[in-house]
Design a protein around this motif. Structure first.
Motif, short mmCIF file in Angstrom:
data_model
loop_
_atom_site.label_atom_id
_atom_site.label_comp_id
_atom_site.label_asym_id
_atom_site.label_seq_id
_atom_site.Cartn_x
_atom_site.Cartn_y
_atom_site.Cartn_z
N LEU A 254 9.63 6.88 7.79
CA LEU A 254 8.36 5.92 7.75
C LEU A 254 8.69 4.62 7.44
O LEU A 254 8.31 3.40 7.83
CB LEU A 254 7.29 6.63 7.22
N PRO A 255 9.78 4.35 6.39
CA PRO A 255 9.91 2.99 5.84
C PRO A 255 10.34 2.17 7.05
O PRO A 255 10.15 0.84 6.96
CB PRO A 255 11.07 3.08 4.82
N LEU A 256 11.10 2.67 8.01
CA LEU A 256 11.26 1.81 9.13
C LEU A 256 10.06 1.24 9.76
O LEU A 256 10.18 0.09 10.52
CB LEU A 256 12.26 2.53 10.33
N ARG A 257 9.05 1.95 10.18
CA ARG A 257 7.84 1.43 10.62
C ARG A 257 7.16 0.47 9.69
O ARG A 257 6.50 -0.48 10.37
CB ARG A 257 6.86 2.96 10.60
N HIS A 258 7.36 0.62 8.49
CA HIS A 258 6.91 -0.45 7.63
C HIS A 258 7.46 -1.72 7.72
O HIS A 258 6.96 -2.68 7.95
CB HIS A 258 7.14 -0.11 5.99
N GLY A 259 8.99 -1.72 7.94
CA GLY A 259 9.60 -2.97 8.23
C GLY A 259 9.24 -3.74 9.63
O GLY A 259 8.98 -4.97 9.61
N LEU A 260 8.95 -2.92 10.58
CA LEU A 260 8.59 -3.40 11.83
C LEU A 260 7.19 -3.78 11.84
O LEU A 260 6.99 -5.06 12.57
CB LEU A 260 8.57 -2.23 12.88
N ALA A 273 1.00 -5.50 14.42
CA ALA A 273 1.06 -5.19 12.92
C ALA A 273 0.05 -4.38 12.48
O ALA A 273 0.26 -3.40 11.50
CB ALA A 273 1.20 -6.67 12.32
N LEU A 274 -1.16 -4.56 12.65
CA LEU A 274 -2.31 -3.85 12.36
C LEU A 274 -2.32 -2.30 12.69
O LEU A 274 -2.59 -1.47 11.98
CB LEU A 274 -3.74 -4.55 12.60
N ALA A 275 -2.00 -2.19 13.91
CA ALA A 275 -1.52 -0.71 14.21
C ALA A 275 -0.66 0.05 13.45
O ALA A 275 -1.00 1.24 13.32
CB ALA A 275 -1.33 -0.73 15.88
N SER A 288 1.28 0.71 -2.94
CA SER A 288 1.89 -0.62 -2.61
C SER A 288 1.42 -0.96 -0.97
O SER A 288 1.11 -2.04 -0.55
CB SER A 288 3.39 -0.52 -2.75
N LEU A 289 1.73 0.19 -0.37
CA LEU A 289 1.38 -0.07 1.13
C LEU A 289 -0.21 -0.46 1.55
O LEU A 289 -0.42 -1.22 2.30
CB LEU A 289 1.86 1.27 1.74
#
Length: 443
Positions: A254-260, A273-275, A288-289
Protein backbone atom coordinates in the motif's frame (compact mmCIF):
# COMPACT_ATOMS: atom_id res chain seq x y z
CA UNK A 1 32.45 -0.44 6.22
CA UNK A 2 29.73 2.07 6.97
CA UNK A 3 29.24 4.52 9.84
CA UNK A 4 25.62 5.63 9.90
CA UNK A 5 22.21 4.92 11.65
CA UNK A 6 18.40 4.99 10.90
CA UNK A 7 14.89 5.91 12.00
CA UNK A 8 12.18 3.42 12.74
CA UNK A 9 9.27 2.63 10.44
CA UNK A 10 6.75 3.29 13.17
CA UNK A 11 3.57 1.27 13.01
CA UNK A 12 0.62 3.27 11.74
CA UNK A 13 -2.69 2.09 13.16
CA UNK A 14 -5.79 1.88 11.02
CA UNK A 15 -9.51 1.73 11.70
CA UNK A 16 -9.83 -2.01 12.09
CA UNK A 17 -11.69 -3.70 14.92
CA UNK A 18 -9.57 -5.24 17.63
CA UNK A 19 -10.44 -8.67 16.31
CA UNK A 20 -10.24 -10.29 19.73
CA UNK A 21 -7.42 -10.42 22.24
CA UNK A 22 -4.78 -13.05 21.82
CA UNK A 23 -5.74 -14.63 25.11
CA UNK A 24 -3.38 -15.94 27.76
CA UNK A 25 -4.31 -19.57 27.19
CA UNK A 26 -2.38 -21.43 24.50
CA UNK A 27 -4.55 -22.28 21.53
CA UNK A 28 -6.59 -19.04 21.56
CA UNK A 29 -6.10 -18.52 17.83
CA UNK A 30 -7.82 -16.32 15.30
CA UNK A 31 -7.94 -17.17 11.62
CA UNK A 32 -6.46 -14.76 9.11
CA UNK A 33 -8.69 -13.17 6.46
CA UNK A 34 -9.05 -15.20 3.29
CA UNK A 35 -7.30 -12.55 1.17
CA UNK A 36 -4.15 -12.94 3.27
CA UNK A 37 -3.81 -16.68 3.06
CA UNK A 38 -1.14 -16.56 0.35
CA UNK A 39 1.07 -14.21 2.34
CA UNK A 40 4.36 -15.81 3.53
CA UNK A 41 4.06 -14.01 6.87
CA UNK A 42 0.55 -15.36 7.33
CA UNK A 43 1.81 -18.84 6.53
CA UNK A 44 4.54 -18.49 9.15
CA UNK A 45 1.93 -17.41 11.71
CA UNK A 46 -0.25 -20.40 10.86
CA UNK A 47 2.72 -22.76 11.10
CA UNK A 48 3.66 -21.34 14.50
CA UNK A 49 0.09 -21.69 15.71
CA UNK A 50 -0.02 -25.30 14.53
CA UNK A 51 3.27 -26.02 16.30
CA UNK A 52 1.99 -24.51 19.54
CA UNK A 53 -1.22 -26.51 19.43
CA UNK A 54 0.97 -29.62 19.45
CA UNK A 55 3.77 -28.31 21.70
CA UNK A 56 2.33 -25.48 23.84
CA UNK A 57 5.51 -25.26 25.90
CA UNK A 58 7.73 -24.29 22.95
CA UNK A 59 8.85 -20.89 24.20
CA UNK A 60 10.96 -20.13 21.11
CA UNK A 61 7.93 -20.54 18.84
CA UNK A 62 5.86 -18.32 21.15
CA UNK A 63 8.53 -15.64 20.75
CA UNK A 64 8.62 -16.09 16.98
CA UNK A 65 4.83 -15.89 16.82
CA UNK A 66 4.85 -12.68 18.84
CA UNK A 67 7.40 -11.13 16.52
CA UNK A 68 5.34 -12.16 13.50
CA UNK A 69 2.27 -10.52 15.03
CA UNK A 70 4.21 -7.27 15.45
CA UNK A 71 5.20 -7.41 11.78
CA UNK A 72 1.63 -8.23 10.78
CA UNK A 73 0.43 -5.16 12.69
CA UNK A 74 2.93 -3.03 10.79
CA UNK A 75 1.67 -4.30 7.44
CA UNK A 76 -2.07 -4.27 8.11
CA UNK A 77 -2.36 -1.45 10.64
CA UNK A 78 -4.65 -3.66 12.73
CA UNK A 79 -4.06 -2.87 16.44
CA UNK A 80 -5.53 -6.23 17.42
CA UNK A 81 -2.17 -7.75 16.52
CA UNK A 82 -0.56 -5.65 19.26
CA UNK A 83 -2.63 -7.44 21.87
CA UNK A 84 -1.90 -10.84 20.38
CA UNK A 85 1.80 -10.05 20.08
CA UNK A 86 1.95 -8.99 23.71
CA UNK A 87 0.20 -12.20 24.78
CA UNK A 88 2.48 -14.46 22.74
CA UNK A 89 5.69 -12.77 23.86
CA UNK A 90 4.73 -12.80 27.52
CA UNK A 91 3.73 -16.45 27.25
CA UNK A 92 7.24 -17.11 25.92
CA UNK A 93 8.75 -15.31 28.91
CA UNK A 94 6.46 -17.17 31.31
CA UNK A 95 7.67 -20.46 29.92
CA UNK A 96 11.31 -19.39 29.83
CA UNK A 97 11.69 -16.36 32.10
CA UNK A 98 15.46 -16.02 31.83
CA UNK A 99 16.49 -12.48 31.05
CA UNK A 100 18.91 -9.78 32.12
CA UNK A 101 18.55 -8.00 35.39
CA UNK A 102 18.53 -4.23 35.68
CA UNK A 103 22.31 -4.18 35.97
CA UNK A 104 22.64 -5.93 32.59
CA UNK A 105 23.48 -9.38 33.95
CA UNK A 106 21.39 -12.36 32.97
CA UNK A 107 19.11 -14.11 35.40
CA UNK A 108 17.16 -17.34 35.33
CA UNK A 109 18.82 -19.82 33.01
CA UNK A 110 22.10 -17.94 33.08
CA UNK A 111 24.08 -15.52 30.97
CA UNK A 112 23.75 -16.20 27.26
CA UNK A 113 20.83 -18.61 27.70
CA UNK A 114 18.07 -16.10 28.33
CA UNK A 115 15.01 -15.46 26.23
CA UNK A 116 16.42 -12.72 24.04
CA UNK A 117 13.88 -13.45 21.30
CA UNK A 118 10.92 -12.52 23.48
CA UNK A 119 12.71 -9.46 24.83
CA UNK A 120 13.50 -8.34 21.28
CA UNK A 121 9.89 -8.90 20.24
CA UNK A 122 8.61 -6.87 23.18
CA UNK A 123 11.07 -4.14 22.22
CA UNK A 124 9.74 -4.10 18.66
CA UNK A 125 6.22 -3.95 20.07
CA UNK A 126 7.19 -1.02 22.29
CA UNK A 127 8.60 0.79 19.24
CA UNK A 128 5.37 0.13 17.37
CA UNK A 129 3.40 1.59 20.27
CA UNK A 130 5.72 4.63 20.32
CA UNK A 131 7.11 3.77 23.75
CA UNK A 132 10.67 4.28 22.58
CA UNK A 133 12.24 4.52 26.02
CA UNK A 134 10.81 1.12 26.92
CA UNK A 135 11.97 -0.25 23.56
CA UNK A 136 15.51 0.87 24.33
CA UNK A 137 15.42 -0.83 27.75
CA UNK A 138 14.13 -4.09 26.32
CA UNK A 139 16.63 -4.08 23.44
CA UNK A 140 19.51 -3.56 25.84
CA UNK A 141 18.22 -6.42 28.00
CA UNK A 142 18.08 -8.66 24.93
CA UNK A 143 21.63 -7.68 23.97
CA UNK A 144 22.83 -8.44 27.51
CA UNK A 145 21.47 -11.97 27.03
CA UNK A 146 22.72 -12.34 23.45
CA UNK A 147 25.31 -9.77 22.30
CA UNK A 148 25.16 -11.24 18.78
CA UNK A 149 21.46 -10.60 18.12
CA UNK A 150 21.22 -8.40 15.02
CA UNK A 151 17.47 -8.11 15.55
CA UNK A 152 17.97 -6.68 19.02
CA UNK A 153 20.40 -4.11 17.63
CA UNK A 154 17.79 -3.22 15.02
CA UNK A 155 15.23 -2.54 17.75
CA UNK A 156 17.82 -0.52 19.65
CA UNK A 157 18.72 1.50 16.55
CA UNK A 158 15.10 2.35 15.89
CA UNK A 159 14.45 3.37 19.48
CA UNK A 160 17.57 5.55 19.74
CA UNK A 161 16.77 7.24 16.45
CA UNK A 162 13.28 8.15 17.55
CA UNK A 163 14.59 9.31 20.92
CA UNK A 164 16.78 11.81 19.08
CA UNK A 165 20.16 10.25 19.88
CA UNK A 166 21.66 9.85 16.41
CA UNK A 167 25.24 9.16 17.44
CA UNK A 168 24.19 6.21 19.60
CA UNK A 169 21.82 5.05 16.88
CA UNK A 170 24.69 5.08 14.40
CA UNK A 171 26.77 2.90 16.69
CA UNK A 172 23.92 0.42 17.15
CA UNK A 173 23.21 0.29 13.43
CA UNK A 174 26.87 -0.31 12.67
CA UNK A 175 26.86 -3.23 15.07
CA UNK A 176 23.76 -4.61 13.35
CA UNK A 177 25.42 -4.25 9.98
CA UNK A 178 28.52 -6.02 11.24
CA UNK A 179 26.46 -8.90 12.59
CA UNK A 180 24.11 -9.35 9.62
CA UNK A 181 24.61 -7.06 6.61
CA UNK A 182 21.25 -7.77 5.01
CA UNK A 183 18.28 -5.65 4.00
CA UNK A 184 17.21 -4.63 7.55
CA UNK A 185 20.67 -3.22 8.31
CA UNK A 186 21.11 -1.67 4.87
CA UNK A 187 17.75 0.07 5.16
CA UNK A 188 18.74 1.64 8.45
CA UNK A 189 22.01 2.79 6.95
CA UNK A 190 20.30 4.35 3.95
CA UNK A 191 17.78 6.19 6.08
CA UNK A 192 20.51 7.66 8.22
CA UNK A 193 22.34 8.93 5.15
CA UNK A 194 19.15 10.60 4.00
CA UNK A 195 18.59 12.18 7.41
CA UNK A 196 22.06 13.70 7.20
CA UNK A 197 21.39 15.11 3.74
CA UNK A 198 23.57 12.58 1.94
CA UNK A 199 20.89 11.68 -0.55
CA UNK A 200 23.11 10.42 -3.36
CA UNK A 201 24.81 7.99 -0.99
CA UNK A 202 21.43 6.90 0.35
CA UNK A 203 20.24 6.22 -3.19
CA UNK A 204 23.34 4.15 -3.85
CA UNK A 205 22.73 2.10 -0.74
CA UNK A 206 19.06 1.53 -1.57
CA UNK A 207 20.11 0.45 -5.05
CA UNK A 208 22.55 -1.96 -3.43
CA UNK A 209 19.72 -3.20 -1.24
CA UNK A 210 17.80 -4.20 -4.36
CA UNK A 211 20.44 -6.86 -4.93
CA UNK A 212 19.73 -8.38 -1.51
CA UNK A 213 15.94 -8.23 -1.83
CA UNK A 214 14.40 -11.46 -3.09
CA UNK A 215 10.87 -11.64 -1.72
CA UNK A 216 8.26 -9.53 -3.56
CA UNK A 217 7.49 -7.56 -0.41
CA UNK A 218 11.19 -6.72 0.05
CA UNK A 219 11.50 -5.58 -3.56
CA UNK A 220 8.39 -3.44 -3.16
CA UNK A 221 9.80 -1.93 0.03
CA UNK A 222 13.10 -0.94 -1.58
CA UNK A 223 11.43 0.50 -4.68
CA UNK A 224 9.19 2.49 -2.35
CA UNK A 225 12.22 3.97 -0.62
CA UNK A 226 13.80 4.88 -3.96
CA UNK A 227 10.52 6.45 -5.03
CA UNK A 228 10.36 8.49 -1.86
CA UNK A 229 13.91 9.74 -2.41
CA UNK A 230 12.91 10.90 -5.87
CA UNK A 231 9.70 12.44 -4.54
CA UNK A 232 11.47 14.42 -1.83
CA UNK A 233 13.88 15.64 -4.52
CA UNK A 234 10.99 16.86 -6.67
CA UNK A 235 11.61 14.32 -9.46
CA UNK A 236 8.08 13.21 -10.31
CA UNK A 237 9.10 11.06 -13.28
CA UNK A 238 11.64 9.01 -11.31
CA UNK A 239 9.28 8.75 -8.35
CA UNK A 240 6.45 7.39 -10.48
CA UNK A 241 8.76 4.89 -12.18
CA UNK A 242 10.04 3.58 -8.83
CA UNK A 243 6.56 3.26 -7.36
CA UNK A 244 5.33 1.41 -10.45
CA UNK A 245 8.32 -0.92 -10.32
CA UNK A 246 7.44 -1.70 -6.72
CA UNK A 247 3.84 -2.45 -7.62
CA UNK A 248 5.05 -4.78 -10.37
CA UNK A 249 6.83 -6.74 -7.64
CA UNK A 250 4.00 -6.65 -5.10
CA UNK A 251 0.71 -5.04 -6.12
CA UNK A 252 -0.56 -5.22 -2.55
CA UNK A 253 2.13 -2.99 -1.00
CA UNK A 254 0.00 0.00 0.00
CA UNK A 255 2.73 2.62 0.60
CA UNK A 256 3.43 2.50 -3.14
CA UNK A 257 -0.17 3.54 -3.76
CA UNK A 258 0.40 6.45 -1.43
CA UNK A 259 3.44 7.51 -3.42
CA UNK A 260 1.50 7.39 -6.69
CA UNK A 261 -1.36 9.40 -5.19
CA UNK A 262 1.07 12.15 -4.18
CA UNK A 263 2.68 12.13 -7.62
CA UNK A 264 -0.73 12.29 -9.28
CA UNK A 265 -1.72 15.27 -7.15
CA UNK A 266 1.53 17.06 -7.94
CA UNK A 267 1.16 16.29 -11.65
CA UNK A 268 -2.30 17.83 -11.86
CA UNK A 269 -4.03 14.45 -12.17
CA UNK A 270 -6.54 15.46 -9.54
CA UNK A 271 -9.20 12.83 -10.22
CA UNK A 272 -6.63 10.03 -10.09
CA UNK A 273 -5.08 11.45 -6.91
CA UNK A 274 -8.44 11.69 -5.14
CA UNK A 275 -9.36 8.18 -6.19
CA UNK A 276 -6.00 6.93 -4.97
CA UNK A 277 -6.32 8.61 -1.59
CA UNK A 278 -9.90 7.40 -1.18
CA UNK A 279 -8.91 3.79 -1.87
CA UNK A 280 -5.81 4.05 0.28
CA UNK A 281 -7.51 5.54 3.32
CA UNK A 282 -10.30 3.00 3.03
CA UNK A 283 -7.76 0.18 3.13
CA UNK A 284 -5.33 1.74 5.60
CA UNK A 285 -6.91 4.73 7.38
CA UNK A 286 -3.94 5.89 9.43
CA UNK A 287 -4.04 9.34 11.07
CA UNK A 288 -1.29 10.77 8.87
CA UNK A 289 -2.83 9.54 5.62
CA UNK A 290 -6.25 10.81 6.62
CA UNK A 291 -4.85 14.25 7.45
CA UNK A 292 -2.96 14.32 4.16
CA UNK A 293 -6.12 13.38 2.27
CA UNK A 294 -8.01 16.09 4.14
CA UNK A 295 -5.46 18.74 3.19
CA UNK A 296 -5.69 17.78 -0.47
CA UNK A 297 -9.48 18.02 -0.32
CA UNK A 298 -9.25 21.37 1.45
CA UNK A 299 -6.90 22.71 -1.22
CA UNK A 300 -9.60 21.86 -3.76
CA UNK A 301 -12.29 23.70 -1.80
CA UNK A 302 -14.01 20.52 -0.57
CA UNK A 303 -14.18 21.53 3.07
CA UNK A 304 -16.93 19.18 4.24
CA UNK A 305 -15.18 16.13 2.83
CA UNK A 306 -11.92 17.30 4.37
CA UNK A 307 -13.54 17.59 7.78
CA UNK A 308 -14.89 14.04 7.46
CA UNK A 309 -11.34 12.78 6.94
CA UNK A 310 -10.15 14.67 10.01
CA UNK A 311 -12.93 13.08 12.05
CA UNK A 312 -11.74 9.66 10.91
CA UNK A 313 -8.18 10.62 11.83
CA UNK A 314 -9.31 11.30 15.39
CA UNK A 315 -11.06 7.95 15.48
CA UNK A 316 -7.84 6.28 14.32
CA UNK A 317 -5.93 7.91 17.15
CA UNK A 318 -8.58 6.79 19.63
CA UNK A 319 -8.27 3.24 18.32
CA UNK A 320 -4.51 3.37 18.68
CA UNK A 321 -5.00 4.18 22.35
CA UNK A 322 -7.25 1.13 22.79
CA UNK A 323 -4.41 -1.03 21.45
CA UNK A 324 -2.06 0.27 24.12
CA UNK A 325 -0.31 2.79 21.87
CA UNK A 326 -0.18 6.53 21.52
CA UNK A 327 0.99 9.11 19.02
CA UNK A 328 1.00 12.66 20.29
CA UNK A 329 2.92 13.75 17.20
CA UNK A 330 0.15 12.60 14.86
CA UNK A 331 -2.39 14.09 17.27
CA UNK A 332 -0.55 17.42 17.11
CA UNK A 333 -0.60 17.30 13.31
CA UNK A 334 -4.34 16.68 13.42
CA UNK A 335 -4.82 19.62 15.80
CA UNK A 336 -2.83 21.83 13.43
CA UNK A 337 -4.99 20.74 10.51
CA UNK A 338 -8.05 21.74 12.53
CA UNK A 339 -6.59 25.09 13.51
CA UNK A 340 -6.43 24.17 17.21
CA UNK A 341 -3.01 25.64 17.79
CA UNK A 342 -3.07 25.56 21.59
CA UNK A 343 -3.80 21.82 21.58
CA UNK A 344 -1.11 21.26 18.98
CA UNK A 345 1.44 23.04 21.18
CA UNK A 346 0.41 20.99 24.21
CA UNK A 347 0.63 17.66 22.38
CA UNK A 348 3.87 18.43 20.56
CA UNK A 349 5.43 19.68 23.79
CA UNK A 350 4.50 16.43 25.52
CA UNK A 351 6.09 14.45 22.70
CA UNK A 352 9.21 16.65 22.76
CA UNK A 353 9.67 15.92 26.45
CA UNK A 354 9.75 12.22 25.64
CA UNK A 355 12.01 12.32 22.61
CA UNK A 356 14.13 14.82 20.73
CA UNK A 357 13.54 13.64 17.17
CA UNK A 358 13.76 16.20 14.37
CA UNK A 359 10.16 15.57 13.26
CA UNK A 360 8.99 16.44 16.76
CA UNK A 361 11.13 19.60 16.83
CA UNK A 362 9.68 20.67 13.48
CA UNK A 363 6.08 20.03 14.51
CA UNK A 364 6.49 21.80 17.84
CA UNK A 365 8.14 24.77 16.12
CA UNK A 366 5.28 25.03 13.64
CA UNK A 367 2.65 24.74 16.37
CA UNK A 368 4.34 27.50 18.40
CA UNK A 369 4.54 29.71 15.30
CA UNK A 370 0.88 29.14 14.51
CA UNK A 371 0.05 30.00 18.11
CA UNK A 372 1.85 33.35 17.73
CA UNK A 373 5.03 32.29 19.54
CA UNK A 374 7.51 32.52 16.67
CA UNK A 375 10.46 33.60 18.83
CA UNK A 376 10.13 30.37 20.84
CA UNK A 377 9.69 28.41 17.64
CA UNK A 378 12.87 29.61 15.90
CA UNK A 379 15.47 27.56 17.86
CA UNK A 380 13.40 24.40 17.41
CA UNK A 381 12.98 24.97 13.68
CA UNK A 382 16.71 25.56 13.31
CA UNK A 383 17.39 22.44 15.36
CA UNK A 384 15.14 20.34 13.13
CA UNK A 385 17.23 21.31 10.13
CA UNK A 386 20.58 21.05 11.88
CA UNK A 387 21.08 17.32 11.27
CA UNK A 388 21.08 18.01 7.53
CA UNK A 389 17.90 16.35 6.27
CA UNK A 390 16.89 17.74 2.88
CA UNK A 391 13.30 18.37 3.88
CA UNK A 392 11.20 20.88 1.98
CA UNK A 393 8.75 20.96 4.88
CA UNK A 394 11.43 21.75 7.46
CA UNK A 395 12.78 24.54 5.23
CA UNK A 396 9.29 25.95 4.65
CA UNK A 397 8.49 26.04 8.35
CA UNK A 398 11.81 27.68 9.17
CA UNK A 399 11.35 30.26 6.43
CA UNK A 400 7.85 31.18 7.57
CA UNK A 401 9.03 31.58 11.16
CA UNK A 402 11.89 33.80 10.02
CA UNK A 403 9.46 35.82 7.94
CA UNK A 404 7.22 36.36 10.97
CA UNK A 405 10.24 37.60 12.93
CA UNK A 406 11.23 40.04 10.20
CA UNK A 407 14.41 38.30 9.07
CA UNK A 408 13.75 38.78 5.38
CA UNK A 409 17.08 37.53 4.06
CA UNK A 410 16.89 34.27 6.02
CA UNK A 411 13.25 33.83 5.08
CA UNK A 412 14.02 34.26 1.38
CA UNK A 413 16.85 31.75 1.63
CA UNK A 414 14.85 29.04 3.38
CA UNK A 415 11.60 29.51 1.47
CA UNK A 416 13.54 29.29 -1.79
CA UNK A 417 15.29 26.20 -0.49
CA UNK A 418 11.96 24.51 0.28
CA UNK A 419 10.77 25.01 -3.29
CA UNK A 420 14.13 24.03 -4.76
CA UNK A 421 14.06 20.77 -2.84
CA UNK A 422 10.53 19.85 -3.87
CA UNK A 423 8.14 22.38 -5.42
CA UNK A 424 5.29 19.87 -4.94
CA UNK A 425 5.88 18.98 -1.27
CA UNK A 426 2.33 19.88 -0.18
CA UNK A 427 -0.85 20.93 -2.01
CA UNK A 428 -1.37 23.58 0.69
CA UNK A 429 2.10 24.56 1.88
CA UNK A 430 3.96 24.61 -1.44
CA UNK A 431 1.71 27.35 -2.88
CA UNK A 432 1.95 29.17 0.46
CA UNK A 433 5.74 28.99 0.27
CA UNK A 434 5.69 30.50 -3.23
CA UNK A 435 3.43 33.36 -2.10
CA UNK A 436 5.54 34.02 0.99
CA UNK A 437 8.73 34.00 -1.06
CA UNK A 438 7.27 36.58 -3.43
CA UNK A 439 6.26 38.69 -0.45
CA UNK A 440 9.69 38.43 1.17
CA UNK A 441 11.40 39.24 -2.11
CA UNK A 442 9.50 42.50 -2.35
CA UNK A 443 11.01 43.77 0.91
Amino acid sequence: MWRRGIAVGVTAVALFGLGGAFGAAPGAWQAEPAYAQGDPLVRSIEQAQARLRDVPGDWTTWAALGGAYVERARITGDPGYYTRADGALRESLRLHPAGPAADGTATGAGTGSGNHGALTGLGALANARHDFAQAERLARQAIAVNPFSADAYGVLTDALTQLGRPAEATEAAQRMLDLRPGLPALSRAAYDLEQHGRVDEARTLWTQALTTAIAPADLAFVHHQLGDLAWHGGDLVAARAAYQAGLAADAGYLPLRHGLARVDAASGRTAEALAGYAALTAALPTPSLLVEHALLLRSLGRAAEAEAQLTLAQAALDLLATGGGGDDLAAAELALARGDHATAVRLATAEWRRRKHTDVADTLAWALHQAGRSAEALPLAKGAAALGARSALYAYHLGMIELALGDWAAARRDLARSLDLNPHFSPVDAPAAARALASAGAR
